[in-house]
Design a protein around this motif. Sequence first.
Motif, PDB file in Angstrom:
ATOM      1  N   SER A 137      -9.357   2.842   3.077  1.00 55.06           N
ATOM      2  CA  SER A 137      -9.043   3.164   1.682  1.00 55.06           C
ATOM      3  C   SER A 137      -8.752   4.653   1.518  1.00 55.06           C
ATOM      4  O   SER A 137      -9.027   5.466   2.403  1.00 55.06           O
ATOM      5  CB  SER A 137     -10.215   2.757   0.781  1.00 55.06           C
ATOM      6  N   ASP A 138      -8.195   4.957   0.340  1.00 54.36           N
ATOM      7  CA  ASP A 138      -7.931   6.377   0.034  1.00 54.36           C
ATOM      8  C   ASP A 138      -9.231   7.133  -0.264  1.00 54.36           C
ATOM      9  O   ASP A 138      -9.358   8.314   0.080  1.00 54.36           O
ATOM     10  CB  ASP A 138      -6.991   6.486  -1.175  1.00 54.36           C
ATOM     11  N   ASP A 181      -6.063  -3.192 -10.604  1.00 54.07           N
ATOM     12  CA  ASP A 181      -5.497  -2.019 -11.290  1.00 54.07           C
ATOM     13  C   ASP A 181      -6.422  -1.710 -12.452  1.00 54.07           C
ATOM     14  O   ASP A 181      -6.270  -2.252 -13.550  1.00 54.07           O
ATOM     15  CB  ASP A 181      -4.077  -2.328 -11.772  1.00 54.07           C
ATOM     16  N   GLY A 216      -5.694   9.441 -10.006  1.00 59.17           N
ATOM     17  CA  GLY A 216      -4.600   8.542  -9.627  1.00 59.17           C
ATOM     18  C   GLY A 216      -5.076   7.235  -9.032  1.00 59.17           C
ATOM     19  O   GLY A 216      -4.322   6.556  -8.311  1.00 59.17           O
ATOM     20  N   LYS A 232      -6.036   3.337  -8.659  1.00 56.20           N
ATOM     21  CA  LYS A 232      -5.608   2.047  -9.199  1.00 56.20           C
ATOM     22  C   LYS A 232      -6.645   0.976  -8.855  1.00 56.20           C
ATOM     23  O   LYS A 232      -7.361   0.483  -9.716  1.00 56.20           O
ATOM     24  CB  LYS A 232      -4.241   1.657  -8.630  1.00 56.20           C
ATOM     25  N   ALA A 233      -6.695   0.596  -7.572  1.00 53.32           N
ATOM     26  CA  ALA A 233      -7.582  -0.498  -7.139  1.00 53.32           C
ATOM     27  C   ALA A 233      -8.972   0.049  -6.812  1.00 53.32           C
ATOM     28  O   ALA A 233      -9.115   1.105  -6.183  1.00 53.32           O
ATOM     29  CB  ALA A 233      -6.996  -1.184  -5.916  1.00 53.32           C
ATOM     30  N   ASP A 284      -8.236   2.817  -4.035  1.00 54.64           N
ATOM     31  CA  ASP A 284      -6.912   3.163  -3.529  1.00 54.64           C
ATOM     32  C   ASP A 284      -6.053   3.647  -4.676  1.00 54.64           C
ATOM     33  O   ASP A 284      -6.278   3.289  -5.847  1.00 54.64           O
ATOM     34  CB  ASP A 284      -6.251   1.955  -2.858  1.00 54.64           C
ATOM     35  N   ARG A 285      -5.058   4.454  -4.328  1.00 53.49           N
ATOM     36  CA  ARG A 285      -4.167   4.998  -5.359  1.00 53.49           C
ATOM     37  C   ARG A 285      -2.934   4.106  -5.569  1.00 53.49           C
ATOM     38  O   ARG A 285      -1.941   4.545  -6.168  1.00 53.49           O
ATOM     39  CB  ARG A 285      -3.755   6.428  -4.979  1.00 53.49           C
ATOM     40  N   HIS A 286      -2.977   2.847  -5.080  1.00 57.11           N
ATOM     41  CA  HIS A 286      -1.943   1.861  -5.375  1.00 57.11           C
ATOM     42  C   HIS A 286      -2.641   0.549  -5.765  1.00 57.11           C
ATOM     43  O   HIS A 286      -3.741   0.259  -5.320  1.00 57.11           O
ATOM     44  CB  HIS A 286      -1.033   1.619  -4.158  1.00 57.11           C
ATOM     45  N   ALA A 287      -2.000  -0.204  -6.599  1.00 65.05           N
ATOM     46  CA  ALA A 287      -2.608  -1.431  -7.117  1.00 65.05           C
ATOM     47  C   ALA A 287      -2.555  -2.541  -6.073  1.00 65.05           C
ATOM     48  O   ALA A 287      -1.520  -2.761  -5.450  1.00 65.05           O
ATOM     49  CB  ALA A 287      -1.895  -1.871  -8.395  1.00 65.05           C
ATOM     50  N   HIS A 288      -3.635  -3.228  -5.849  1.00 61.83           N
ATOM     51  CA  HIS A 288      -3.695  -4.385  -4.962  1.00 61.83           C
ATOM     52  C   HIS A 288      -5.083  -5.002  -5.083  1.00 61.83           C
ATOM     53  O   HIS A 288      -6.007  -4.396  -5.629  1.00 61.83           O
ATOM     54  CB  HIS A 288      -3.416  -3.988  -3.512  1.00 61.83           C
TER      55      HIS A 288
END
Length: 637
Positions: A88-89, A142, A163, A165-166, A186-190
Amino acid sequence: MGQLLSLLVEGVSAEDLETHLAGLQAKSQIDPATTAAARSLNARLWEAGRREGLLRVLYDTATDLTGIRDVEAVLKAIVRRTRSLIGSDIAYLSLNDYATGESYIRVTDGAATALFRNIRMPLGEGVLGAVATGEAPAQSADYLMDNTKSHLESSDAAVAAEGVKAIMGVPLRVEGKVIGALLVADRHAHSFSSDDVALMESIGTHAAVALENARHFTEMADALARLDQAQRQNLAHVRALEELSSLDQRLMETLASTDSLHGLLRLLAESMDSEVFVVSPMGEPMAGPVPAFDFGSPAALSAAEMSAARTLPVAFNVNGRAYTVMSAVAGDQHLASLVVAGHLTQDRNAILERSALVLSAALLFERTYQDAQYRLQLELIDELLNPRPENIEALKRRASRFGLADNLQLVVRVVGVRDDQRQRALAVLRRHTEGRAGITALHESHLCIIEPSTHFDGEQGPPAVDRGADIGQAIVDALKRQRIEASVGSSDTVTGFSRLPAAHAEAHSVLGALQALARHGEAANKAALGTAGMLLGAMESPFAAQLLAAQLGPLLDYDSRRGTHLVPTAWTFLENDASLAASAKALHIHSNTLRQRLDRIDTLLGEGWRRGGRSLDVHVALRLWRLQSLGVGRRTP
């Protein structure tokens, strides 16, 4: 088929397996059922390998975490390993504060903003708050757009700034109690897979145990450190008690010695490794080295008074230097003060307090002894100056205790001070003459000293080398240092106790002459008085009357008939070296008035009385008049 089995045993990717199966099918070497079985078997073998790898990683992670003893290091290791395993981020760990009902982020890995690192969420709110309640893992694909989760404006702002999301997290439990949560973002949705959730739960279980072990270890280390510190303190306390016990024994030995006061100072200076002084309640030095500063200053006296009232050491400063004072008291009486250079530690203060108790006892013993000695001196001086023939042998024996003998050359000194300073002057004189042969006591409302006549080197000498005025001046100076103004009259040396009454009368007359001639703060014997000394032996002789009549007769007659003050004017004028200004000031009259009086004196005595040998004759006669008018040298019945 044998080649296919070898591939499955060695491990083959799904793509490579499909390529191999397609070749076998093209050659009709494998049927569809076997093909499906090979695919299923390979998938299971890959899953088993993946799980084995994860278990190995988890084992390594648990081993590493349990080997860390510092709580802070454990926390950082947990989030770092979690982020690495999940990929993960961000990874972060929160701890629950049940007093406020919140869970707060304790440590992060990968977070860039302070807002995110300092999030506090009420228990049950958002993903963090929901996981921290311990009910179950939770996630959001998200978070900011997820209406199924409760939101707080402050936490949403922190998530937006980072930033994120998930988000997915699992609770941390120790012995059935939820202590916080472990989360990744994480900084992207999933959506996180069930495998990720299961892995997080496994990491969380190991992390909670490691965290709790580290906490216990830290508590144990802290307890051991406190125990070690307490042991060191106890050992130091025991050593201090042993030192105090040894000091008490030495203090008692000092108290029993003949020179207890100086012995106490030596012992204190050794124990304190510093200068030590003993001063009176007025700040006057009593023993030890002479202080470089005045301990009679307001700051020093105030500190000594406070110490006497509290019976505790008090720190103070004099001229920029630090000192500590501990007063020695007996009942409500302030006997003296111990002054030590520097501000002291608690151990040194304890030594100073014990020493002050010994000083009190020593001073009380010394006072008792000195009072007994003084009573003996008081009785002895009365008997020496009023001897009775039937007691002469007993008188000699008693006088010998103080270094006086009938065959020694002796001097009598009479000390004149103000009535309100007499007792303090007596105490100073007793200290000044301590350890020397002789006696010092109050006699007929004045202070009297009888001592052997000595050279300055301490040897007996003839009358010509006594220098009584010089020794008397040393007494004046000793009293002056204690702010006491004194004059001292000394007799010539005499041999034999029977001559002491006359010597006392002579010393008393010399003192009277000093006071009559306004020579305050001086010491003299007959020789040092000059012409006045010559006149003392002839105060009531026919020559004295003849001298007054010949030199001052007209003035005496004029003053007697008219009630004027020409004789005092003439005496003041010559005593002030014929200075008009000084004489007018001494007489408290205007200079013109003085000139008128001097003109009248010129008329009565002739102008020559102011100059040459006639001036000396008139001056001697005026001194004779002055001494007689004040009763100096008059025989008492």
